[in-house]
Design a protein around this motif. Structure first.
Motif, PDB file in Angstrom:
ATOM      1  N   ARG A   1      36.936  52.484  40.019  1.00  0.00           N
ATOM      2  CA  ARG A   1      37.236  52.215  38.626  1.00  0.00           C
ATOM      3  C   ARG A   1      37.397  50.933  38.258  1.00  0.00           C
ATOM      4  O   ARG A   1      37.187  50.064  37.448  1.00  0.00           O
ATOM      5  N   LEU A   2      38.585  50.456  38.856  1.00  0.00           N
ATOM      6  CA  LEU A   2      39.365  49.390  38.513  1.00  0.00           C
ATOM      7  C   LEU A   2      38.596  48.088  38.942  1.00  0.00           C
ATOM      8  O   LEU A   2      38.482  46.992  38.289  1.00  0.00           O
ATOM      9  N   GLN A   3      37.799  48.131  40.006  1.00  0.00           N
ATOM     10  CA  GLN A   3      36.877  46.884  40.607  1.00  0.00           C
ATOM     11  C   GLN A   3      35.928  46.866  39.597  1.00  0.00           C
ATOM     12  O   GLN A   3      35.423  45.720  39.318  1.00  0.00           O
ATOM     13  N   ASP A   4      35.407  47.994  39.189  1.00  0.00           N
ATOM     14  CA  ASP A   4      34.241  47.850  38.147  1.00  0.00           C
ATOM     15  C   ASP A   4      34.418  47.138  36.884  1.00  0.00           C
ATOM     16  O   ASP A   4      34.020  46.320  36.339  1.00  0.00           O
ATOM     17  N   TRP A   5      35.698  47.813  36.397  1.00  0.00           N
ATOM     18  CA  TRP A   5      36.178  46.863  35.176  1.00  0.00           C
ATOM     19  C   TRP A   5      36.516  45.558  35.272  1.00  0.00           C
ATOM     20  O   TRP A   5      36.220  44.479  34.476  1.00  0.00           O
ATOM     21  N   ALA A   6      37.137  45.053  36.478  1.00  0.00           N
ATOM     22  CA  ALA A   6      37.554  43.537  36.972  1.00  0.00           C
ATOM     23  C   ALA A   6      35.911  43.045  36.903  1.00  0.00           C
ATOM     24  O   ALA A   6      35.932  41.851  36.616  1.00  0.00           O
ATOM     25  N   PHE A   7      35.022  43.574  37.429  1.00  0.00           N
ATOM     26  CA  PHE A   7      33.756  42.693  37.708  1.00  0.00           C
ATOM     27  C   PHE A   7      33.280  42.432  36.036  1.00  0.00           C
ATOM     28  O   PHE A   7      32.850  41.414  35.781  1.00  0.00           O
ATOM     29  N   VAL A   8      33.327  43.595  35.176  1.00  0.00           N
ATOM     30  CA  VAL A   8      32.929  43.209  33.845  1.00  0.00           C
ATOM     31  C   VAL A   8      33.931  42.234  33.243  1.00  0.00           C
ATOM     32  O   VAL A   8      33.267  41.193  32.528  1.00  0.00           O
ATOM     33  N   GLN A   9      35.115  41.969  33.656  1.00  0.00           N
ATOM     34  CA  GLN A   9      35.768  40.973  33.020  1.00  0.00           C
ATOM     35  C   GLN A   9      35.741  39.621  33.513  1.00  0.00           C
ATOM     36  O   GLN A   9      35.960  38.440  32.995  1.00  0.00           O
ATOM     37  N   GLY A  10      35.178  39.552  34.938  1.00  0.00           N
ATOM     38  CA  GLY A  10      35.069  38.102  35.587  1.00  0.00           C
ATOM     39  C   GLY A  10      35.957  37.939  36.620  1.00  0.00           C
ATOM     40  O   GLY A  10      36.441  36.668  36.778  1.00  0.00           O
ATOM     41  N   PHE A  11      36.720  38.958  37.345  1.00  0.00           N
ATOM     42  CA  PHE A  11      37.726  38.777  38.414  1.00  0.00           C
ATOM     43  C   PHE A  11      37.285  39.876  39.302  1.00  0.00           C
ATOM     44  O   PHE A  11      36.529  40.998  39.252  1.00  0.00           O
ATOM     45  N   SER A  12      38.345  39.670  40.250  1.00  0.00           N
ATOM     46  CA  SER A  12      38.247  40.818  41.302  1.00  0.00           C
ATOM     47  C   SER A  12      39.812  41.187  42.030  1.00  0.00           C
ATOM     48  O   SER A  12      40.537  40.453  41.520  1.00  0.00           O
ATOM     49  N   LEU A  13      39.971  42.297  42.095  1.00  0.00           N
ATOM     50  CA  LEU A  13      41.330  42.947  42.685  1.00  0.00           C
ATOM     51  C   LEU A  13      41.414  43.026  44.319  1.00  0.00           C
ATOM     52  O   LEU A  13      40.456  43.195  44.768  1.00  0.00           O
ATOM     53  N   VAL A  14      42.573  42.620  44.729  1.00  0.00           N
ATOM     54  CA  VAL A  14      42.786  42.655  45.938  1.00  0.00           C
ATOM     55  C   VAL A  14      43.697  43.819  46.288  1.00  0.00           C
ATOM     56  O   VAL A  14      44.679  44.024  45.788  1.00  0.00           O
ATOM     57  N   LYS A  15      43.402  44.796  47.390  1.00  0.00           N
ATOM     58  CA  LYS A  15      44.525  45.759  47.804  1.00  0.00           C
ATOM     59  C   LYS A  15      45.586  45.056  48.082  1.00  0.00           C
ATOM     60  O   LYS A  15      45.423  44.668  49.487  1.00  0.00           O
ATOM     61  N   GLU A  16      46.860  44.843  47.686  1.00  0.00           N
ATOM     62  CA  GLU A  16      48.156  44.273  48.367  1.00  0.00           C
ATOM     63  C   GLU A  16      48.660  45.249  49.225  1.00  0.00           C
ATOM     64  O   GLU A  16      49.021  44.872  50.296  1.00  0.00           O
ATOM     65  N   SER A  17      48.738  46.632  48.780  1.00  0.00           N
ATOM     66  CA  SER A  17      49.219  47.631  50.047  1.00  0.00           C
ATOM     67  C   SER A  17      48.800  49.039  49.416  1.00  0.00           C
ATOM     68  O   SER A  17      48.401  49.429  48.305  1.00  0.00           O
ATOM     69  N   SER A  18      48.877  49.760  50.591  1.00  0.00           N
ATOM     70  CA  SER A  18      48.574  51.240  50.372  1.00  0.00           C
ATOM     71  C   SER A  18      49.266  51.983  51.250  1.00  0.00           C
ATOM     72  O   SER A  18      49.218  51.764  52.394  1.00  0.00           O
TER      73      SER A  18
END
Length: 174
Positions: A46-63
């Motif tokens: 869900r968050l990566q989809d929204w990031a795509f729409v906005q023009g950035f990407s997210l990196v998983k820092e930790s899980s």
């Protein structure tokens, strides 16, 4: 978000619009603090989809059990298990970016597969990889209105060689 036509080609802008339109409508809008998700993986998508729409990407820092932390430079979000609600929810740590949004989100590796033609390009290039140079493959791909970056082309065999084979695939190779 409408692609900025001054900084990308009309073809890329059309691909971005198609990719955005293929997303669930709820994934196209900014997530709310405390928004519920079924599990961390669904929240990540869900968050990566929204990031795509906005023009950035997210990196998983930790899980770790109970919490996934995602970031883009200073921007930071998390997906955590909340005992009070007995479920997973999205939260914000820092909402500011220290860079402009990218008008072509396909430049981020995680978003390249959203381009409708990307899978076709990869399949065709796999067949060409051991036979021709990138320059020749690029021309062949262009004749099919497809595109693949040099690094992606040369990494196709690396991905294939590191893939674990099951017993049946090993026998077929012999």
């Amino acid at each position: 978000m409408e692609p900025n036509p001054r900084s990308i080609t009309e073809e890329v802008a059309a691909d971005i619009r198609r990719a955005i339109n293929a997303l669930p409508p709820v994934h196209q809008v900014e997530p709310q603090d405390g928004e519920l998700v079924d599990n961390p993986r669904d929240g990540y998508i869900r968050l990566q989809d929204w990031a795509f729409v906005q023009g950035f990407s997210l990196v998983k820092e930790s899980s770790r059990p109970g919490r996934w932390i995602l970031h883009c430079c200073h921007f930071s979000m998390y997906i955590s298990y909340r005992k009070k609600i007995n479920g997973w929810a999205i939260g914000y740590t820092h909402l500011g970016h220290n860079h402009p949004m990218n008008p072509d989100p396909f430049t981020y590796i995680i978003h390249r597969g959203r381009r409708i033609s990307y899978d076709k390009a990869v399949e065709l290039a796999k067949g060409l990889r051991s036979e021709v140079s990138y320059r020749k493959a690029k021309a062949i791909l262009k004749n099919h209105d497809l595109k693949l970056e040099r690094k992606e082309f040369y990494n196709l065999t690396r991905r294939e060689s590191t893939k674990k084979l099951n017993a049946q695939e090993e026998l077929e190779k012999i």
